[in-house]
Design a protein around this motif. Sequence first.
Motif, short mmCIF file in Angstrom:
data_model
loop_
_atom_site.label_atom_id
_atom_site.label_comp_id
_atom_site.label_asym_id
_atom_site.label_seq_id
_atom_site.Cartn_x
_atom_site.Cartn_y
_atom_site.Cartn_z
N PRO A 42 -5.99 5.67 3.74
CA PRO A 42 -4.69 6.18 4.19
C PRO A 42 -4.65 7.68 4.47
N TYR A 43 -5.56 8.45 3.85
CA TYR A 43 -5.52 9.91 4.06
C TYR A 43 -6.74 10.44 4.80
N GLU A 44 -7.58 9.51 5.30
CA GLU A 44 -8.74 9.83 6.12
C GLU A 44 -9.91 10.46 5.36
N ASN A 45 -9.75 10.72 4.07
CA ASN A 45 -10.77 11.43 3.31
C ASN A 45 -11.63 10.55 2.43
N ALA A 46 -11.25 9.30 2.22
CA ALA A 46 -11.97 8.41 1.31
C ALA A 46 -12.08 7.02 1.93
N PRO A 47 -13.12 6.80 2.74
CA PRO A 47 -13.20 5.56 3.55
C PRO A 47 -13.33 4.26 2.78
N LEU A 48 -13.61 4.31 1.48
CA LEU A 48 -13.72 3.06 0.72
C LEU A 48 -12.49 2.84 -0.16
N THR A 49 -11.35 3.30 0.34
CA THR A 49 -10.07 3.07 -0.34
C THR A 49 -9.10 2.39 0.61
N ALA A 50 -8.04 1.86 0.04
CA ALA A 50 -6.98 1.24 0.84
C ALA A 50 -5.68 1.36 0.05
N LEU A 51 -4.57 1.07 0.72
CA LEU A 51 -3.26 1.12 0.10
C LEU A 51 -2.51 -0.16 0.45
N VAL A 52 -1.98 -0.84 -0.55
CA VAL A 52 -1.09 -1.97 -0.33
C VAL A 52 0.33 -1.42 -0.34
N THR A 53 0.98 -1.41 0.80
CA THR A 53 2.33 -0.84 0.88
C THR A 53 3.34 -1.73 0.17
N LEU A 54 4.49 -1.18 -0.16
CA LEU A 54 5.45 -1.88 -1.01
C LEU A 54 6.46 -2.71 -0.24
N ASN A 55 6.82 -2.28 0.98
CA ASN A 55 7.79 -3.02 1.78
C ASN A 55 9.09 -3.27 1.01
N GLY A 56 9.53 -2.25 0.28
CA GLY A 56 10.81 -2.37 -0.40
C GLY A 56 10.75 -3.04 -1.76
N HIS A 57 9.59 -3.54 -2.15
CA HIS A 57 9.47 -4.19 -3.46
C HIS A 57 9.51 -3.14 -4.57
N SER A 58 10.14 -3.46 -5.67
CA SER A 58 10.16 -2.61 -6.86
C SER A 58 9.29 -3.28 -7.92
N ILE A 59 8.12 -2.70 -8.18
CA ILE A 59 7.13 -3.36 -9.04
C ILE A 59 6.73 -2.44 -10.19
N SER A 60 6.15 -3.04 -11.21
CA SER A 60 5.66 -2.30 -12.37
C SER A 60 4.48 -3.06 -12.97
N ASP A 61 3.88 -2.47 -14.02
CA ASP A 61 2.76 -3.12 -14.74
C ASP A 61 1.68 -3.61 -13.77
N VAL A 62 1.26 -2.71 -12.89
CA VAL A 62 0.32 -3.09 -11.83
C VAL A 62 -1.11 -2.97 -12.31
N SER A 63 -1.94 -3.91 -11.94
CA SER A 63 -3.38 -3.83 -12.18
C SER A 63 -4.11 -4.35 -10.95
N VAL A 64 -5.31 -3.86 -10.77
CA VAL A 64 -6.11 -4.20 -9.60
C VAL A 64 -7.51 -4.60 -10.05
N THR A 65 -8.06 -5.62 -9.42
CA THR A 65 -9.48 -5.96 -9.60
C THR A 65 -10.12 -6.08 -8.23
N VAL A 66 -11.13 -5.25 -7.99
CA VAL A 66 -11.96 -5.40 -6.80
C VAL A 66 -13.14 -6.26 -7.22
N HIS A 67 -13.21 -7.46 -6.67
CA HIS A 67 -14.18 -8.44 -7.13
C HIS A 67 -15.60 -8.08 -6.67
N ALA A 68 -16.54 -8.41 -7.52
CA ALA A 68 -17.94 -8.08 -7.25
C ALA A 68 -18.51 -8.96 -6.16
N LYS A 69 -19.34 -8.37 -5.34
CA LYS A 69 -20.15 -9.19 -4.45
C LYS A 69 -21.30 -9.77 -5.28
#
Length: 596
Positions: A42-69
Motif C-alpha cells: 500500500p505504501y510502495e516501500n514494502a513489496p511483500l505486504t498487503a492491506l485488507v481494507t475495512l469497507n466500513g466494518h468495525s472490528i477488534s481482536d484481529v489476528s493474521v496467519t500467513v500460511h507456510a508454503k
Amino acid sequence: MIKKGLLALSLVAASMTASASLEGMKPIVGPDQPLGYLIHNPYENAPLTALVTLNGHSISDVSVTVHAKEGGVPISYPVGDIRIMDEGGVPIFGLYPNHMNTFTVTWTEAGEQRSHDYQMLAPAVDLGYTNDQWAHTPLIKPITVDPDFKDRLYFINWTKADGKVAQLNHNNIEGPGTFNWDGVPGFMIVDTAGDIRWYMNPYTTHDSKSYENAGYAMGMNLTDKGNMVWVQGQGWKQMTLMGRMVSEHSLPGDFIDASHEGIQVENGNMLIRAARKNYRRADGKLVNTVRDQIIEVDMNGQLVDFWDLNEILDPMRDAALISLDAGAVCLNININKAGHQTTAEEVASAPLGDIHGIDVGRNWAHINSIDYDPTDDSIIISSRHQSAVIKIGRDKEVKWILSAAKGWSEQYQDKLLQPIGADGKALSCTIRGECKDSDFEFSWTSHTAYKVDEKGTWTVFDNGDGRNLRQPFFAKEKYSRAVEYDIDETNMTVKQLWAYGKDELKYAGYSPVTSIVKYQQDKDSMMSYFASAGLFGVGGGYGNTKMDDTTGKVKSILVEHRYGEQEPAVRIDIDSHQLFATGYRAQVIRPADMLK
C-alpha cells in the motif's frame, strides 16, 4: 482514490459467487462477505505486504496467519485495535515472493468471531542489480534450527553499490568527509526456512542524485512504537513494518554523514552517529570530521545534545590504527591491500577524509555503535579504530574504557578497566592486551557494544582485526567473537563471561568489518551475526576476484544461542551472491511488537 497498480482482489473469497461484481472497483458488501478488498504494497516501500481494507466494518481482536508454503514456516501475529485504525485496515506481513500466498484473517465483529481466507500473488524480490552479482538474491541456508526457535524472523541488511551511486560529493576538497559512501538499501527479513518474507523497495527509499536520500541505509533499530528507524547519509527515517514512512528528518544543520547507528533510547530521544562540517582544527585547518560525533535529537529531529569525541578522546592515539589490516577498513574494501599492516607514517600522513589516520578530519575513531545507560545518563560507544568500548557521561567525561592500555595518555589511565578472572582476582595483562593464564580477551576493532539491562552485563562483537595490536603471521590465525562481559563500574574491573567464535568458527567466521551480538529477552538468548565472514575468502588468494573462487564472496553466519550455551540453537549461512557486498547488521523481528 486508489493508485493504479495498488489494487489486488481476493482470489479465494469462498463466499463470493461468480455473479458477484465489484461494480467498477467497489468492494462487495453484505453480512456474509469478508472485509474490503486487498491492496498490495500500500505504501510502495514494502513489496511483500498487503492491506485488507475495512469497507466500513468495525472490528477488534484481529489476528493474521500467513500460511507456510511446502517446507516453509507460517507467520502468525495479533494486530492491535489501534493499529487497524492507524493503517486503515488489516496489515498483512510476511508474504512469500513470487508465490500465490494464502493467509487467514480472524476478527471479532458485533460480538461474533469471524475469519476469512484470502489468496494473493506477491512479486519476486528485487533488491536492485549490480554488475558483480551472480544471482538475483542472497542464498539463505539454514544449517541448524531447534524446534523452539523455528518461529524466529531475522532482519538482515547489506551494503551494496549499483554503479549509479555516489553521484554527489562535498565541495570541500580538503575535508570530503564520508558523503561519497552511497549504496542501494539491502533491507530484508528472513525466516528459519531460508525464505525472504519482507524487503524494502530500494527504488523508493533511495536516490543517489538526492542529497537527502542518498547514502547507505544502516543501523536499523526499533522505536517504542514498533517502527523501523535507521540512518541514511544526511538524515534518518522512520517507517512502519507495512512500509508507511512515518517521518524523514535531515540532520541538524552543523552535522553531516550519519551512518552505522541510529537508536531510540529510554528517554525517548534518538542517538545518531554523525560527523561535523567546517570544523576548525587547532592548527587552523578547516575540515569535515569523520565518524566522530554523537548527536541526540528528539523524535521531531531537533538537536538536544552532542558529544564531540575530538574533545573528549585523543584523536592522536595511533596504537590501534597502526595494527589494522589495510585491506578492510569498514566501507573501504581494497582486496589488493589485504594483509598489509598500516604504519605510523601512513596514519599520520594519510589524506583527509574517510581514511584511517590520526587527527581530526580523518577516520581516527570510527564509532559504529551507540547505547544508552539510563541509570547514570551515559552513552556507550564502540570505537573500531581505537579498539575500545567507552562509557561517557552527560558531562562529557569518560567513565571507563575497555581497551588494552598501550597508547592511552596519562589522563585516561585511571579509566582503563582491569581484567579479572572467574575468581575475582586481577589478571596480569601486557599493555598490548595479552592476559596470561586466562581465557580473557579484550575486543578488537569491535562493531557493537550494548548493555544487557536484564543481566547487568555487556555484549560486544569482537571483530578481531589488529588483535593484541599486531597482524598475525598467517591470515588464517584471525578470528572473530561474540562476547559477554561483566563490568563492575565501582571497582573498575571487567570479567569475561561467555564467548563464541574463536574455537567454534575459527577463520571461517572471521569478520573484519560490520557484525553484531545482541541479547534477546523473549528466549533468553544471544543473537550474533558474523556479517562479513568470507570477505577475504577461506583458502583463496588475496587479490583474486574471479567469480569461480571464494575471494570476495561473503558468506555471513547468523547464530542464536540459549543463554550461556556454546552450541547454537540456530545457525543460518547467508551467501551474498555479490562480490564484497558485506552483511552489516541483523536483528530479531517480532511482528507482534511491530503491529501492536
